[in-house]
Design a protein around this motif. Structure first.
Motif, PDB file in Angstrom:
ATOM      1  N   PRO A 188       4.458 -23.205 -21.378  1.00  0.00           N
ATOM      2  CA  PRO A 188       4.073 -21.846 -21.781  1.00  0.00           C
ATOM      3  C   PRO A 188       3.566 -21.042 -20.594  1.00  0.00           C
ATOM      4  CG  PRO A 188       3.126 -23.521 -23.243  1.00  0.00           C
ATOM      5  CD  PRO A 188       3.650 -24.234 -22.041  1.00  0.00           C
ATOM      6  N   GLY A 189       3.819 -19.733 -20.663  1.00  0.00           N
ATOM      7  CA  GLY A 189       3.264 -18.815 -19.679  1.00  0.00           C
ATOM      8  C   GLY A 189       1.896 -18.345 -20.116  1.00  0.00           C
ATOM      9  N   TYR A 190       1.634 -17.053 -19.961  1.00  0.00           N
ATOM     10  CA  TYR A 190       0.357 -16.495 -20.398  1.00  0.00           C
ATOM     11  C   TYR A 190       0.390 -16.317 -21.916  1.00  0.00           C
ATOM     12  CZ  TYR A 190      -0.949 -15.441 -15.565  1.00  0.00           C
ATOM     13  OH  TYR A 190      -1.283 -15.530 -14.234  1.00  0.00           O
ATOM     14  N   ILE A 191      -0.261 -17.224 -22.614  1.00  0.00           N
ATOM     15  CA  ILE A 191      -0.286 -17.221 -24.077  1.00  0.00           C
ATOM     16  C   ILE A 191      -1.708 -16.888 -24.526  1.00  0.00           C
ATOM     17  CG2 ILE A 191       0.201 -18.529 -26.167  1.00  0.00           C
ATOM     18  CD1 ILE A 191       2.638 -18.159 -24.355  1.00  0.00           C
ATOM     19  N   PRO A 214       8.071  -9.888 -17.036  1.00  0.00           N
ATOM     20  CA  PRO A 214       9.196  -8.968 -17.219  1.00  0.00           C
ATOM     21  C   PRO A 214       9.345  -8.422 -18.637  1.00  0.00           C
ATOM     22  CG  PRO A 214       9.866 -10.733 -15.781  1.00  0.00           C
ATOM     23  CD  PRO A 214       8.492 -11.095 -16.276  1.00  0.00           C
ATOM     24  N   LEU A 215       9.035  -9.211 -19.669  1.00  0.00           N
ATOM     25  CA  LEU A 215       9.146  -8.708 -21.034  1.00  0.00           C
ATOM     26  C   LEU A 215       8.008  -7.770 -21.417  1.00  0.00           C
ATOM     27  CD1 LEU A 215      10.533 -11.675 -23.180  1.00  0.00           C
ATOM     28  CD2 LEU A 215      11.738  -9.703 -22.228  1.00  0.00           C
ATOM     29  N   GLY A 216       7.014  -7.640 -20.542  1.00  0.00           N
ATOM     30  CA  GLY A 216       5.989  -6.627 -20.735  1.00  0.00           C
ATOM     31  C   GLY A 216       4.919  -6.941 -21.762  1.00  0.00           C
ATOM     32  N   ARG A 217       4.794  -8.193 -22.147  1.00  0.00           N
ATOM     33  CA  ARG A 217       3.729  -8.548 -23.077  1.00  0.00           C
ATOM     34  C   ARG A 217       3.255  -9.962 -22.805  1.00  0.00           C
ATOM     35  NH1 ARG A 217       5.064 -12.051 -27.277  1.00  0.00           N
ATOM     36  NH2 ARG A 217       7.290 -12.311 -27.759  1.00  0.00           N
ATOM     37  N   LEU A 218       2.053 -10.257 -23.258  1.00  0.00           N
ATOM     38  CA  LEU A 218       1.560 -11.625 -23.224  1.00  0.00           C
ATOM     39  C   LEU A 218       2.140 -12.385 -24.408  1.00  0.00           C
ATOM     40  CD1 LEU A 218      -2.174 -10.911 -22.324  1.00  0.00           C
ATOM     41  CD2 LEU A 218      -0.268 -11.397 -20.783  1.00  0.00           C
ATOM     42  N   GLY A 219       2.240 -13.699 -24.268  1.00  0.00           N
ATOM     43  CA  GLY A 219       2.812 -14.510 -25.333  1.00  0.00           C
ATOM     44  C   GLY A 219       1.817 -14.794 -26.438  1.00  0.00           C
ATOM     45  N   THR A 220       2.347 -15.220 -27.562  1.00  0.00           N
ATOM     46  CA  THR A 220       1.512 -15.622 -28.696  1.00  0.00           C
ATOM     47  C   THR A 220       1.702 -17.111 -28.947  1.00  0.00           C
ATOM     48  OG1 THR A 220       3.198 -15.261 -30.404  1.00  0.00           O
ATOM     49  CG2 THR A 220       1.869 -13.345 -29.725  1.00  0.00           C
ATOM     50  N   ALA A 221       0.744 -17.689 -29.660  1.00  0.00           N
ATOM     51  CA  ALA A 221       0.864 -19.098 -30.026  1.00  0.00           C
ATOM     52  C   ALA A 221       2.111 -19.337 -30.870  1.00  0.00           C
ATOM     53  CB  ALA A 221      -0.383 -19.539 -30.775  1.00  0.00           C
ATOM     54  N   GLU A 222       2.485 -18.337 -31.664  1.00  0.00           N
ATOM     55  CA  GLU A 222       3.673 -18.459 -32.509  1.00  0.00           C
ATOM     56  C   GLU A 222       4.953 -18.513 -31.677  1.00  0.00           C
ATOM     57  OE1 GLU A 222       0.304 -17.547 -34.794  1.00  0.00           O
ATOM     58  OE2 GLU A 222       1.105 -16.397 -33.099  1.00  0.00           O
ATOM     59  N   ASP A 243      12.711 -29.350 -19.716  1.00  0.00           N
ATOM     60  CA  ASP A 243      11.516 -28.510 -19.783  1.00  0.00           C
ATOM     61  C   ASP A 243      11.950 -27.095 -20.141  1.00  0.00           C
ATOM     62  OD1 ASP A 243       8.593 -28.010 -19.244  1.00  0.00           O
ATOM     63  OD2 ASP A 243       9.472 -26.616 -17.797  1.00  0.00           O
ATOM     64  N   ILE A 244      11.380 -26.550 -21.185  1.00  0.00           N
ATOM     65  CA  ILE A 244      11.699 -25.186 -21.594  1.00  0.00           C
ATOM     66  C   ILE A 244      10.494 -24.298 -21.278  1.00  0.00           C
ATOM     67  CG2 ILE A 244      12.242 -23.656 -23.516  1.00  0.00           C
ATOM     68  CD1 ILE A 244      13.786 -25.883 -24.794  1.00  0.00           C
ATOM     69  N   VAL A 245      10.723 -23.285 -20.452  1.00  0.00           N
ATOM     70  CA  VAL A 245       9.665 -22.380 -20.026  1.00  0.00           C
ATOM     71  C   VAL A 245       9.606 -21.209 -21.010  1.00  0.00           C
ATOM     72  CG1 VAL A 245       8.755 -21.011 -18.131  1.00  0.00           C
ATOM     73  CG2 VAL A 245      10.126 -23.053 -17.638  1.00  0.00           C
ATOM     74  N   ILE A 246       8.437 -21.013 -21.607  1.00  0.00           N
ATOM     75  CA  ILE A 246       8.227 -19.965 -22.618  1.00  0.00           C
ATOM     76  C   ILE A 246       7.250 -18.966 -22.018  1.00  0.00           C
ATOM     77  CG2 ILE A 246       7.657 -19.538 -25.040  1.00  0.00           C
ATOM     78  CD1 ILE A 246       7.764 -22.662 -25.370  1.00  0.00           C
ATOM     79  N   ASP A 247       7.787 -18.015 -21.236  1.00  0.00           N
ATOM     80  CA  ASP A 247       6.889 -17.228 -20.392  1.00  0.00           C
ATOM     81  C   ASP A 247       7.248 -15.753 -20.272  1.00  0.00           C
ATOM     82  OD1 ASP A 247       9.175 -17.335 -18.862  1.00  0.00           O
ATOM     83  OD2 ASP A 247       8.147 -17.835 -17.005  1.00  0.00           O
ATOM     84  N   GLY A 248       8.189 -15.271 -21.074  1.00  0.00           N
ATOM     85  CA  GLY A 248       8.577 -13.867 -20.973  1.00  0.00           C
ATOM     86  C   GLY A 248       9.230 -13.495 -19.655  1.00  0.00           C
ATOM     87  N   GLY A 249       9.688 -14.516 -18.919  1.00  0.00           N
ATOM     88  CA  GLY A 249      10.339 -14.271 -17.632  1.00  0.00           C
ATOM     89  C   GLY A 249       9.421 -14.369 -16.431  1.00  0.00           C
TER      90      GLY A 249
END
Length: 259
Positions: A188-191, A214-222, A243-249
């Motif tokens: 996870p990135g910034y969640i 890049p996606l312009g938002r912080l991530g959520t736990a969901e 490994d799957i990176v969940i970080d909005g880029g």
């Protein structure tokens, strides 16, 4: 390993550190699919709160266990065996954070972070193995972090443990494949979770962080829960050691300079 024809109601999944954040969101997502879920935490009051929030009756088992204590994990496995007899999936999510300059890192701090984030993950899988074998195989997801992919000042110990978690996913993905057990990690990135707010307590600091995504938002736990649920399911039956990176880029891309 379970097939797509296996009813969700026959699946049992362990989520360590399931009382808040990504663990709680994943437990909720799995319960919504119809699975039985075991959540762990170190604090009875937080476990009780999580059980009330999840409100799943006998499809939920909340067990007090500290991931940094192998004896707790052994007792956890015994409890799951007595209640459900098997595990079809594991989300080794329990983790702690610590961010400080190298010269301020103490041995106690090193042991605290590595004890939960690396030793705890390894022994979670170790004690879950007989229960996964009892199910004929299954899926394991380890919670790593984007910090294993990029240098972050003050994160030397934390990032090193997460790099170790990623390495475990590769190694165990190979080692356990013959037992029909898949092992992957998520980074996870910034969640936005309680841990994020402890690390970045000033809301004024959130906007600059968001500007790096890049996606312009912080991530959520969901956001994380959806990916973990996919990896735990048979929809990902040909994915292992990844490994799957969940970080909005955040890791692979720069944000647009044109807005």
């Amino acid at each position: 390993m379970n097939t797509d024809r296996t009813p969700a109601a026959d699946r049992t999944v362990l989520v360590t550190g399931g009382t808040s954040g990504m663990g709680l969101a994943t437990a909720r997502r799995l319960l919504a699919d119809g699975s039985r879920v075991v959540v762990t935490g170190r604090d009875d009051a937080r476990l009780d709160r999580a059980a009330r929030l999840l409100d799943a009756g006998d499809r939920l088992l909340a067990v007090r266990a500290d991931a940094a204590v192998p004896a707790d994990l052994a007792r956890l496995a015994d409890t799951v065996r007595e209640r459900y007899g098997k595990l079809d999936g594991v989300f080794a999510n329990a983790g702690v954070a610590g961010f400080r300059p190298l010269e301020e890192v103490t041995e106690d701090e090193f042991d605290r972070i590595t004890g939960t984030n690396l030793k705890g993950v390894l022994f979670t899988v170790r004690h879950a193995l007989p229960l996964l074998d009892a199910a004929g195989g299954g899926s394991v997801v380890l919670n790593a972090s984007w910090t294993q992919h990029r240098g972050l000042p003050g994160a030397a110990v934390y990032a090193a443990t997460k790099a170790g978690v990623r390495s475990l996913a590769r190694t165990l993905g190979s080692e356990l494949a013959g037992r029909r057990i898949r092992v992957n990690s998520v980074s996870p990135g910034y969640i936005v979770t309680e841990m994020f707010h402890r690390a970045v307590p000033d809301p004024a600091d959130h906007e600059p962080i968001r500007g790096h995504v890049p996606l312009g938002r912080l991530g959520t736990a969901e956001d994380v829960a959806e990916t973990v649920a996919f990896l735990l399911s048979d929809r990902s039956s040909y994915i292992t050691a990844q490994d799957i990176v969940i970080d909005g880029g955040l890791v692979p891309a720069f944000p647009s300079l044109t807005g």
